[in-house]
Design a protein around this motif. Structure first.
Motif, PDB file in Angstrom:
ATOM      1  N   PHE A 186       4.353  10.538  -6.244  1.00 61.13           N
ATOM      2  CA  PHE A 186       5.456  10.983  -6.755  1.00 61.13           C
ATOM      3  C   PHE A 186       5.839  10.715  -8.315  1.00 61.13           C
ATOM      4  N   ASN A 187       5.033   9.852  -8.839  1.00 63.12           N
ATOM      5  CA  ASN A 187       5.175   9.501 -10.175  1.00 63.12           C
ATOM      6  C   ASN A 187       4.124   9.953 -10.836  1.00 63.12           C
ATOM      7  N   LEU A 188       2.579   9.624 -10.626  1.00 58.34           N
ATOM      8  CA  LEU A 188       1.496   9.897 -11.279  1.00 58.34           C
ATOM      9  C   LEU A 188       1.222  11.730 -11.088  1.00 58.34           C
ATOM     10  N   PHE A 189       1.385  12.250  -9.612  1.00 60.90           N
ATOM     11  CA  PHE A 189       1.074  13.632  -9.572  1.00 60.90           C
ATOM     12  C   PHE A 189       2.374  14.537  -9.809  1.00 60.90           C
ATOM     13  N   GLY A 190       3.408  13.949  -9.635  1.00 58.46           N
ATOM     14  CA  GLY A 190       4.928  14.515  -9.780  1.00 58.46           C
ATOM     15  C   GLY A 190       5.275  15.343  -8.850  1.00 58.46           C
ATOM     16  N   LEU A 191       4.713  15.161  -7.412  1.00 57.61           N
ATOM     17  CA  LEU A 191       5.198  15.842  -6.366  1.00 57.61           C
ATOM     18  C   LEU A 191       6.594  15.302  -5.855  1.00 57.61           C
ATOM     19  N   VAL A 192       7.385  16.176  -5.024  1.00 55.99           N
ATOM     20  CA  VAL A 192       8.725  15.759  -4.831  1.00 55.99           C
ATOM     21  C   VAL A 192       8.625  15.411  -3.350  1.00 55.99           C
ATOM     22  N   PRO A 193       9.442  14.147  -3.032  1.00 57.89           N
ATOM     23  CA  PRO A 193       9.560  13.720  -1.811  1.00 57.89           C
ATOM     24  C   PRO A 193      10.083  14.647  -0.866  1.00 57.89           C
TER      25      PRO A 193
ATOM     26  N   ALA B 287       2.285  15.087   2.893  1.00 51.94           N
ATOM     27  CA  ALA B 287       0.624  15.187   3.371  1.00 51.94           C
ATOM     28  C   ALA B 287       0.002  14.497   2.802  1.00 51.94           C
ATOM     29  N   LEU B 288       0.186  14.394   1.089  1.00 52.87           N
ATOM     30  CA  LEU B 288      -0.794  13.784   0.091  1.00 52.87           C
ATOM     31  C   LEU B 288      -0.471  12.337   0.425  1.00 52.87           C
TER      32      LEU B 288
ATOM     33  N   LEU C 283       0.776  -1.297  -0.139  1.00 57.56           N
ATOM     34  CA  LEU C 283       0.168   0.083  -0.020  1.00 57.56           C
ATOM     35  C   LEU C 283       0.875   1.144  -0.058  1.00 57.56           C
ATOM     36  N   LYS C 284       1.775   1.173   0.640  1.00 53.27           N
ATOM     37  CA  LYS C 284       2.681   2.480   0.902  1.00 53.27           C
ATOM     38  C   LYS C 284       3.619   2.756  -0.519  1.00 53.27           C
ATOM     39  N   SER C 285       3.820   1.522  -1.251  1.00 54.46           N
ATOM     40  CA  SER C 285       4.610   1.716  -2.578  1.00 54.46           C
ATOM     41  C   SER C 285       3.364   2.042  -3.661  1.00 54.46           C
ATOM     42  N   PHE C 286       2.190   1.711  -3.358  1.00 56.35           N
ATOM     43  CA  PHE C 286       1.364   2.260  -4.288  1.00 56.35           C
ATOM     44  C   PHE C 286       0.832   3.812  -3.932  1.00 56.35           C
ATOM     45  N   ALA C 287       0.716   4.164  -2.790  1.00 56.32           N
ATOM     46  CA  ALA C 287       0.848   5.568  -2.249  1.00 56.32           C
ATOM     47  C   ALA C 287       1.914   6.427  -2.981  1.00 56.32           C
ATOM     48  N   ASP C 288       3.043   5.797  -2.862  1.00 56.34           N
ATOM     49  CA  ASP C 288       4.091   6.662  -3.428  1.00 56.34           C
ATOM     50  C   ASP C 288       4.348   6.954  -4.904  1.00 56.34           C
ATOM     51  N   TYR C 289       3.816   5.875  -5.709  1.00 53.03           N
ATOM     52  CA  TYR C 289       3.543   5.864  -6.812  1.00 53.03           C
ATOM     53  C   TYR C 289       2.903   6.893  -7.635  1.00 53.03           C
TER      54      TYR C 289
END
Length: 315
Positions: free
Chosen positions: A11-18, A25-26, A2-8
């Protein structure tokens, strides 16, 4: 997973920066929302099947035939398998009084049901580990039992509204359900409960995500950290005006803990939100007269503050 899915997604689809406030927050919001709803769906379904063997008629009979102290323990334990919020537990509370269950016993149930239940146990276990979960459940049960016994000893039956004593409740027959009926009931109950509580969960996770991403750690450490001797009563006072169930408040608790607030303080806040609320006070004011209502809130709030200090001392 689930964490990997949320990170994807973040940070990948939405393009936010870690590491950024908005990204963290997201990411917190998506991950916790998925995890909480997965836990809730599974646990509520299983507990709903268990509850088919304990309809209100049977629970009333069990509690009515127990001695007072045993009844307090039974009522508090019953709260674990009745996942009501503080307001929805009131009708069953009235039913217990009408059926002759001692007043102190009914209060043990009223306190335990919203504060100590399977939702709180599983979610706390998943977020904080088994030690915190078991300590919370154990102290929550202790608060419910002791507060109920104290209220029972005060002999305040005269402060229950007269109409409650005048109502007559019949002993309806207990329906024996087949396994097919139990599964159907559990499915409908799970869907119905999720429809009712999902806004609280989303709002709770949203507040937790905002705290996680945007509230400076120094702010909470200063005002609600271990060095502030008044942090626990302040947290309880802030929790009482709020209204939520365990599912909605635990994400906030997680975020507050991550920001440096002492575990006893945040769990005292959680107990105050779930066991005491202004909507509950409004509903109970139609059942209880002011002296008993004030006594109930005062005893439970004091017990929660003591538990908060105890948690901070040992954890």
């Amino acid at each position: 997973m689930l964490k990997s899915f949320a990170d994807y997604i973040v940070f990948n689809l939405f393009g936010l920066v870690p590491g950024t406030r908005s990204g963290e927050a997201l990411d917190f919001f998506i991950y916790d929302t998925l995890k909480i709803f997965l836990l809730l769906t599974t646990i509520i379904y299983l507990v709903a099947i268990i509850r088919t063997s304990f309809p209100p008629e049977r629970t009333k009979r069990i509690l009515s035939h127990k001695r007072e102290y045993v009844g307090n323990v039974m009522a508090a334990l019953l709260g674990i398998v009745t996942p009501f919020c503080s307001c929805s537990a009131v009708p069953l509370f009235i039913g217990f009084v009408e059926s002759g269950v001692p007043l102190g016993v009914t209060f043990s149930f009223l306190i335990s049901s919203p504060m100590v239940n399977e939702v709180a146990l599983i979610m706390l276990w998943g977020l904080f580990g088994w030690k915190i979960a078991l300590i919370y459940i154990g102290t929550g049960l202790l608060v419910a039992i002791v507060a109920g016994i104290v209220i029972g000893k005060l002999k305040m039956e005269k402060y229950v509204q007269d109409y409650v004593w005048e109502m007559q409740v019949g002993n309806s027959e207990i329906k024996i359900m087949s396994w097919r009926e139990k599964f159907d009931y559990a499915r409908e109950y799970t869907l119905g409960l999720l429809k009712k509580i999902w806004p609280y969960v989303v709002v709770g996770v949203g507040i937790g995500a905002f705290i996680h991403g945007y509230v400076p750690q120094d702010f909470l450490a200063k005002w609600a950290g271990r060095d502030n001797p008044f942090a626990v009563p302040v947290a309880v006072a802030l929790g009482v005006p709020l209204y939520s169930n365990a599912a909605g408040v635990i994400p906030i608790v997680q975020a507050l803990t991550a920001k440096g607030m002492a575990i006893g303080t945040v769990l005292a806040f959680m107990m105050a939100v779930t066991a005491l609320s202004l909507p509950e006070a409004v509903i109970l004011s139609n059942v209880l007269k002011k002296p008993l209502l004030a006594t109930f809130f005062g005893i439970v709030a004091t017990a929660i503050v003591i538990v908060g200090y105890l948690f901070n001392a040992i954890l």
